[in-house]
Design an enzyme around this catalytic site. Structure first.
Site: not given
Length: 167
Positions: A87-88
């Site tokens: 995930h960012a």
């Protein structure tokens, strides 16, 4: 697209979700996918290729993400997680789920004859060399050389397969 070799054995209790992004999930000759294995498209559009004679034991989760490639004869013990995506999370003013995913680090690659111990976690960018052994509960990032014996979190190499390896 799902491609399963005629001699592969997939438990009726395995859950293999087909991709809506066009990823290929390929299960090779004589491969075994045990009960409660989950293959889930998430975080990318890579392919999953499980080579001939591989065995994936109960409770494993394989996220498709940026792709997973297993060579021939790989053994995956129970409850392992393959997570070839991240995930960012750079923007603290936005929820993480709103930020999408980080760029690919290359997916996960296992060369031939790799053994992954129970409850291990493999992350995006992992490459495990031929004949390597990963001990139970390991967290694997980066590259593991061929025939290495590696354990722990963080992962460390404790030996090499061969006569007198002491393992």
């Amino acid at each position: 697209m799902l491609r399963i070799a005629p001699s592969a054995r997939i438990s009726k209790l395995a859950d293999i979700e087909d991709s809506v992004r066009g990823s290929v999930i390929e299960i090779g000759e004589r491969a075994v996918v045990d009960s409660f294995v989950k293959v889930k498209p998430a975080g990318g559009s890579g392919d999953v290729v499980i080579g001939a004679d591989c065995q994936i034991n109960s409770g494993c989760v394989l996220y498709i993400g940026n792709g997973i490639r297993m060579g021939r004869g790989c053994l995956i013990a129970a409850n392992c997680t393959f997570a070839p995506t991240n995930h960012a999370f750079d923007d603290p003013d936005r929820f993480i789920f709103e930020q999408g995913f980080q760029p690919s680090r290359g997916g996960i690659v296992l060369e031939d004859d790799v053994w992954i111990g129970a409850n291990s976690v493999l992350l995006d960018g992992v490459r495990i060399g031929r004949g390597a052994v990963i001990g139970a509960g390991a967290v694997v990032r980066g590259e593991v050389p061929a025939f290495a014996i590696a354990v722990g979190a963080p992962l460390r190499i404790i030996g090499r397969r061969g006569p007198g390896d002491g393992a």
